[in-house]
Design a protein around this motif. Structure first.
Motif, PDB file in Angstrom:
ATOM      1  N   LYS A   1      30.171  48.911  29.695  1.00 51.24           N
ATOM      2  CA  LYS A   1      28.979  49.548  30.259  1.00 51.24           C
ATOM      3  C   LYS A   1      27.812  48.563  30.324  1.00 51.24           C
ATOM      4  O   LYS A   1      27.041  48.560  31.289  1.00 51.24           O
ATOM      5  CB  LYS A   1      28.607  50.775  29.431  1.00 51.24           C
ATOM      6  CG  LYS A   1      29.607  51.916  29.557  1.00 51.24           C
ATOM      7  CD  LYS A   1      29.208  53.112  28.708  1.00 51.24           C
ATOM      8  CE  LYS A   1      30.195  54.262  28.867  1.00 51.24           C
ATOM      9  NZ  LYS A   1      29.837  55.424  28.011  1.00 51.24           N
ATOM     10  N   SER A   2      27.699  47.707  29.306  1.00 54.16           N
ATOM     11  CA  SER A   2      26.637  46.699  29.312  1.00 54.16           C
ATOM     12  C   SER A   2      26.835  45.706  30.448  1.00 54.16           C
ATOM     13  O   SER A   2      25.876  45.317  31.128  1.00 54.16           O
ATOM     14  CB  SER A   2      26.602  45.958  27.974  1.00 54.16           C
ATOM     15  OG  SER A   2      26.249  46.831  26.923  1.00 54.16           O
ATOM     16  N   HIS A   3      28.098  45.286  30.656  1.00 49.89           N
ATOM     17  CA  HIS A   3      28.391  44.372  31.759  1.00 49.89           C
ATOM     18  C   HIS A   3      28.067  45.020  33.105  1.00 49.89           C
ATOM     19  O   HIS A   3      27.482  44.365  33.987  1.00 49.89           O
ATOM     20  CB  HIS A   3      29.864  43.963  31.732  1.00 49.89           C
ATOM     21  CG  HIS A   3      30.192  42.946  30.683  1.00 49.89           C
ATOM     22  ND1 HIS A   3      29.432  41.829  30.452  1.00 49.89           N
ATOM     23  CD2 HIS A   3      31.235  42.875  29.807  1.00 49.89           C
ATOM     24  CE1 HIS A   3      29.971  41.106  29.485  1.00 49.89           C
ATOM     25  NE2 HIS A   3      31.064  41.719  29.072  1.00 49.89           N
TER      26      HIS A   3
ATOM     27  N   ALA B   1      37.642  44.186  38.698  1.00 46.74           N
ATOM     28  CA  ALA B   1      38.291  45.411  38.228  1.00 46.74           C
ATOM     29  C   ALA B   1      37.668  46.640  38.885  1.00 46.74           C
ATOM     30  O   ALA B   1      38.378  47.567  39.295  1.00 46.74           O
ATOM     31  CB  ALA B   1      38.185  45.502  36.713  1.00 46.74           C
ATOM     32  N   ILE B   2      36.350  46.652  39.004  1.00 44.33           N
ATOM     33  CA  ILE B   2      35.671  47.766  39.669  1.00 44.33           C
ATOM     34  C   ILE B   2      36.126  47.871  41.118  1.00 44.33           C
ATOM     35  O   ILE B   2      36.383  48.963  41.637  1.00 44.33           O
ATOM     36  CB  ILE B   2      34.148  47.587  39.583  1.00 44.33           C
ATOM     37  CG1 ILE B   2      33.659  47.794  38.148  1.00 44.33           C
ATOM     38  CG2 ILE B   2      33.430  48.558  40.529  1.00 44.33           C
ATOM     39  CD1 ILE B   2      32.200  47.467  37.940  1.00 44.33           C
TER      40      ILE B   2
ATOM     41  N   PHE C   1      40.406  43.888  26.965  1.00 44.66           N
ATOM     42  CA  PHE C   1      40.384  43.892  25.496  1.00 44.66           C
ATOM     43  C   PHE C   1      38.957  43.815  24.954  1.00 44.66           C
ATOM     44  O   PHE C   1      38.639  43.024  24.061  1.00 44.66           O
ATOM     45  CB  PHE C   1      41.227  42.736  24.928  1.00 44.66           C
ATOM     46  CG  PHE C   1      42.667  42.763  25.369  1.00 44.66           C
ATOM     47  CD1 PHE C   1      43.564  43.655  24.807  1.00 44.66           C
ATOM     48  CD2 PHE C   1      43.109  41.914  26.373  1.00 44.66           C
ATOM     49  CE1 PHE C   1      44.895  43.702  25.232  1.00 44.66           C
ATOM     50  CE2 PHE C   1      44.428  41.941  26.809  1.00 44.66           C
ATOM     51  CZ  PHE C   1      45.320  42.842  26.229  1.00 44.66           C
ATOM     52  N   ILE C   2      38.090  44.645  25.527  1.00 43.39           N
ATOM     53  CA  ILE C   2      36.712  44.735  25.058  1.00 43.39           C
ATOM     54  C   ILE C   2      36.376  46.212  24.865  1.00 43.39           C
ATOM     55  O   ILE C   2      37.119  47.097  25.311  1.00 43.39           O
ATOM     56  CB  ILE C   2      35.717  44.089  26.052  1.00 43.39           C
ATOM     57  CG1 ILE C   2      35.858  44.711  27.453  1.00 43.39           C
ATOM     58  CG2 ILE C   2      35.924  42.584  26.112  1.00 43.39           C
ATOM     59  CD1 ILE C   2      34.907  44.133  28.492  1.00 43.39           C
ATOM     60  N   SER C   3      35.273  46.489  24.193  1.00 40.75           N
ATOM     61  CA  SER C   3      34.904  47.874  23.914  1.00 40.75           C
ATOM     62  C   SER C   3      34.327  48.543  25.158  1.00 40.75           C
ATOM     63  O   SER C   3      33.855  47.875  26.093  1.00 40.75           O
ATOM     64  CB  SER C   3      33.883  47.932  22.781  1.00 40.75           C
ATOM     65  OG  SER C   3      32.639  47.389  23.207  1.00 40.75           O
TER      66      SER C   3
ATOM     67  N   ILE D   1      39.049  49.275  32.360  1.00 35.02           N
ATOM     68  CA  ILE D   1      38.553  47.903  32.275  1.00 35.02           C
ATOM     69  C   ILE D   1      38.531  47.445  30.825  1.00 35.02           C
ATOM     70  O   ILE D   1      38.917  46.316  30.502  1.00 35.02           O
ATOM     71  CB  ILE D   1      37.145  47.801  32.896  1.00 35.02           C
ATOM     72  CG1 ILE D   1      37.204  48.073  34.405  1.00 35.02           C
ATOM     73  CG2 ILE D   1      36.542  46.419  32.652  1.00 35.02           C
ATOM     74  CD1 ILE D   1      35.844  48.197  35.059  1.00 35.02           C
ATOM     75  N   ALA D   2      38.082  48.319  29.935  1.00 36.27           N
ATOM     76  CA  ALA D   2      38.044  47.976  28.514  1.00 36.27           C
ATOM     77  C   ALA D   2      39.434  47.628  27.997  1.00 36.27           C
ATOM     78  O   ALA D   2      39.614  46.645  27.265  1.00 36.27           O
ATOM     79  CB  ALA D   2      37.453  49.144  27.718  1.00 36.27           C
TER      80      ALA D   2
END
Length: 221
Positions: A190-192, A168-169, A183-185, A178-179
């Protein structure tokens, strides 16, 4: 919070036009202008702007050298550099991104994209002109840039989710996009990204994208 910007371009009219576009925004202020690369490096190191907009072809030091001096691998406290140029050449794009640039824009990309690139760089994201991204993806999918050494595989393998984030980046998605796509926060994204940077030993999103392109993680767009 006001985003402090340094402009580096050897043409006064271009600097003036960029200043007008940026200072029309309530959250952006141009704090300095440089007419050549050496002056840009000196001003940037002294003033520590939030974002440096740097042209490719300038006297004394070109934009690639300026980028390396301010944001390259050997810089202890790198600045955020966005390269803005009329020269849509693969070697310039690749050199800027590998030199630590947080974005690459063509001068005909338009005011909205320019402002978006400044805000993205300040937020820790990266933006590359869409036309450049598409062509560069095709170019690098066919093989590495001339003279470029391929980066090694990470010592710690990326998880399936981290691979999704890397892809995605590389397609130019922001953290928010990306979130939504995965379907993630936002905090999880940011942690990934932080984990990916540590595993790949890279310092920014553009270097993550370059790694993805070099390792053929995504096909041509």
């Amino acid at each position: 919070m006001t985003i402090r910007v340094l402009l580096a371009d050897d043409q006064a009219m271009v600097r003036g036009g960029l200043r007008l576009i940026l200072e029309d925004q309530p959250d952006i202020s141009v704090v300095a202008e440089a007419a050549d690369g050496a002056e840009a490096v000196e001003l940037a190191r002294r003033l520590r702007p939030d974002v440096c907009l740097v042209d490719i072809r300038m006297p004394r030091l070109d934009g690639i050298d300026v980028t390396r001096a301010l944001a390259g691998p050997g810089v202890a406290d790198p600045l955020r550099v966005v390269v803005v140029t009329t020269f849509d050449l693969d070697e310039y794009v690749y050199g800027a991104l590998c030199g630590g640039a947080a974005g690459f824009l063509l001068k005909d990309a338009g005011p909205a994209l320019l402002v978006e690139a400044v805000r993205a760089a300040h937020a820790g994201d990266a933006l590359v002109s869409p036309s450049v991204t598409v062509r560069l993806l095709r170019h690098l999918t066919a093989g590495p840039a001339p003279g470029a050494a391929r980066s090694a595989a990470p010592d710690r393998p990326l998880s399936d989710r981290e691979i999704e984030v890397v892809r995605a980046i590389a397609r130019g998605r922001t953290n928010q996009e990306i979130a939504a796509e995965l379907f993630i926060s936002l905090s999880t994204v940011k942690s990934h990204v932080s984990a990916i940077q540590a595993k790949l030993t890279v310092r920014n999103r553009v270097e993550i994208a370059a790694w993805a392109w070099e390792h053929h993680l995504i096909g041509p767009m």
